[in-house]
Design a protein around this motif. Structure first.
Motif, mmCIF file in Angstrom:
data_model
loop_
_atom_site.group_PDB
_atom_site.id
_atom_site.type_symbol
_atom_site.label_atom_id
_atom_site.label_comp_id
_atom_site.label_asym_id
_atom_site.label_seq_id
_atom_site.Cartn_x
_atom_site.Cartn_y
_atom_site.Cartn_z
ATOM 1 N N LYS A 65 -2.594 1.857 -1.427
ATOM 2 C CA LYS A 65 -3.428 2.330 -0.391
ATOM 3 C C LYS A 65 -2.977 1.511 0.667
ATOM 4 O O LYS A 65 -3.479 2.235 2.440
ATOM 5 C CB LYS A 65 -4.674 3.274 -0.655
ATOM 6 N N ARG A 66 -2.342 0.078 0.750
ATOM 7 C CA ARG A 66 -2.881 -0.714 2.255
ATOM 8 C C ARG A 66 -1.760 0.961 3.373
ATOM 9 O O ARG A 66 -2.204 -0.302 4.661
ATOM 10 C CB ARG A 66 -2.267 -1.858 2.066
ATOM 11 N N ASN A 67 -1.177 0.446 3.417
ATOM 12 C CA ASN A 67 -0.125 1.360 4.511
ATOM 13 C C ASN A 67 0.068 2.790 4.363
ATOM 14 O O ASN A 67 0.883 3.258 4.469
ATOM 15 C CB ASN A 67 1.397 0.709 4.058
ATOM 16 N N ASP A 87 0.247 9.870 1.995
ATOM 17 C CA ASP A 87 0.658 9.581 0.530
ATOM 18 C C ASP A 87 0.287 11.131 -0.495
ATOM 19 O O ASP A 87 0.786 11.585 -1.806
ATOM 20 C CB ASP A 87 -0.143 8.801 -0.369
ATOM 21 N N GLY A 88 0.208 12.935 0.660
ATOM 22 C CA GLY A 88 0.138 13.566 0.461
ATOM 23 C C GLY A 88 -1.763 13.920 0.074
ATOM 24 O O GLY A 88 -1.751 15.244 0.128
ATOM 25 N N GLY A 123 -3.735 -5.008 -6.718
ATOM 26 C CA GLY A 123 -3.650 -5.208 -5.555
ATOM 27 C C GLY A 123 -3.523 -4.185 -4.477
ATOM 28 O O GLY A 123 -3.785 -3.401 -5.083
ATOM 29 N N ARG A 124 -3.362 -4.595 -3.329
ATOM 30 C CA ARG A 124 -3.451 -3.795 -2.473
ATOM 31 C C ARG A 124 -2.479 -2.555 -1.913
ATOM 32 O O ARG A 124 -2.518 -1.729 -2.004
ATOM 33 C CB ARG A 124 -4.293 -3.609 -0.998
ATOM 34 N N ASP A 125 -0.998 -3.632 -2.291
ATOM 35 C CA ASP A 125 -0.061 -2.693 -2.429
ATOM 36 C C ASP A 125 -0.034 -1.986 -2.943
ATOM 37 O O ASP A 125 0.454 -2.110 -4.376
ATOM 38 C CB ASP A 125 1.107 -3.930 -1.989
#
Length: 143
Positions: A65-67, A87-88, A123-125
């Protein structure tokens, strides 16, 4: 009444400013507090059942959810807002008290989130699962 303790009402937001470039929601409260809340923090700590589950131990760790962006921020009565994320996800209702808690406790909450991601090998990505990276590092993935 003797022995009863009334708690003070939660501070009320006086302004919301969405900063798309820095991916933060700035919330100013009537007690003078101003918090800059990253969209990622808002998303991973959504008060929705999808994230929190329906009881202790049913939480779902949010990854990648980083971006995440914020596409809408709608009022819910005079007590909350309902964000829509890129992301909805749009089922979390953020009360004034919860927004204040996120701002006040964001350092500890952020550290807890990063620890849980690390413990789970994520990871965050988006698409960056550290456990999968180790498994496919040898070049044996599908082509």
């Amino acid at each position: 009444m003797l022995g009863s303790k009334q708690s003070a009402p939660a501070p009320t937001p006086v302004s919301f400013t969405v900063h798309q470039q820095s991916r933060t929601l700035e919330v100013a409260f009537d007690d003078g507090a101003v918090f800059s809340l990253p969209f990622e923090l808002l998303r991973v700590y959504s008060p929705s059942a999808e994230v929190r589950g329906h009881g202790q131990g049913q939480e779902t760790l949010q990854t990648g959810k980083r971006n995440v962006g914020l596409t809408a921020l709608d009022p819910v009565g005079n007590y909350a807002v309902k964000p829509t994320f890129s992301d909805g996800h749009n089922s979390g209702i953020y009360t004034w008290a919860y927004l204040y808690q996120l701002g006040r406790d964001q350092v500890a909450m952020w550290e807890d989130y990063l620890r849980r991601l690390d413990d789970a090998g994520h990871g965050r990505d988006a698409g960056r699962d550290l456990s999968m990276t180790a498994k496919t590092a040898g070049g044996h993935g599908c082509a």
